[in-house]
Design a protein around this motif. Structure first.
Motif: not given
Ligand code: NAD
Length: 248
Positions: A71, A121, A123-124, A127
């Motif tokens: 993150e 990775c 998901q990050k 965003r």
């Protein structure tokens, strides 16, 4: 060659093998390439090699299974480079063993790095990509995830999982103009396959219609297509780069 001069390409496991070749080809097409890899020494060597080659390259030491670390790292990448156009989830390992002998750690480690690392990775990166309403995510799976392999139940489960994950993300992210595809390489000449015996190599050679192992460049060129606008109408697909080994 595509012009990626205004694009930021993040490659996990980019310090060697297929990931490093992907970085080199994108770098040659003027992209800003950002590597994330566990192996500190290999990261430094990769960075020197890419810079000597004239690439705009950056590299970070990180473990794709570390959600908090990723993150922070993805936030740093966006702060430093403004955006992420393409994420290539390439970090992966094998810990082969026959099922009856397989230790729980061998199962867990492969699932954690190959599948959970891809989830973290993705998901990050998502965003940040969703704010830009643009992006391409490429998951490096394997033909083993399509056809299975004795002694690789952990690896097959992780790569099959990546393929299913790719389809779900493609459906979830499509309305944000973010495409998600998987590549299923066959047998590619890298450190991962360097340990194969001559006997195994020759048996694979016979099973592959094109009669030879592939090169990391074969995989990298498909990454470039999937990262480019030429593939704007392609999402949720798994494309094999395997000399015809798997045909449906
Ligand atoms: N080589 C092949 O024949 C082949 C075939 C099919 C699929 N693949 C897949 O392609 C990808 C790359 O394979 P390769 O042959 O280049 O492997 P490789 O072992 O040469 O390189 C993998 C890289 O990933 C890094 N890495 C491992 N664990 C990590 C972690 N937790 N966090 C960050 N980085 C990590 C390693 O340090 C290494 O630099 C893998 O996902 C692999 O499963 C390879």
């Amino acid at each position: 060659m595509h012009d990626f001069s205004r694009q930021v390409i993040v490659i996990t496991g980019g310090a060697r093998g297929i990931g490093l070749t992907i970085a080199r080809l994108f770098g040659a097409a003027q992209a800003t390439v950002v590597l994330i890899d566990l192996n500190e020494e290999a990261v430094q060597q990769a960075l020197d090699y890419l810079k000597d080659d004239g690439c705009k390259a950056y590299a970070y030491v990180g473990n794709v299974t570390d959600a908090k670390g990723m993150e922070e790292l993805f936030a740093t990448i966006v702060k430093q480079h403004g955006k992420i156009d393409t994420l290539i989830n390439n970090a992966g390992i094998t810990r082969d063993n026959l099922l009856l002998r397989m230790k729980e750690e061998e199962w867990q480690m492969v699932l954690d790095i190959n599948l959970k690392g891809t989830f973290i990775c993705t998901q990050k990166a998502f965003r940040h990509m969703m704010k830009a309403r643009k992006g391409s995510i490429i998951n490096i799976a394997s033909v083993i995830g399509l056809m299975g392999n004795a002694g690789q139940s952990n690896y097959a489960a992780s790569k099959g999982g990546m393929i299913a994950f790719t389809k779900s993300c493609a459906k979830e992210f499509a309305s944000r103009n973010i495409r998600v595809n998987a590549i299923a390489p066959g047998f590619i000449e890298t450190d991962m396959t360097a340990t194969l015996s001559d006997e195994v190599r020759s048996s694979y050679g016979k099973a592959i219609p094109l009669g030879k192992m592939g090169s990391p460049e074969d995989v990298a060129k498909l990454c470039m297509f999937l990262a480019s606008e030429d593939s704007a109408y392609i999402t949720g697909q798994t494309i094999a780069v395997d000399g015809g080994l798997t045909m449906h």
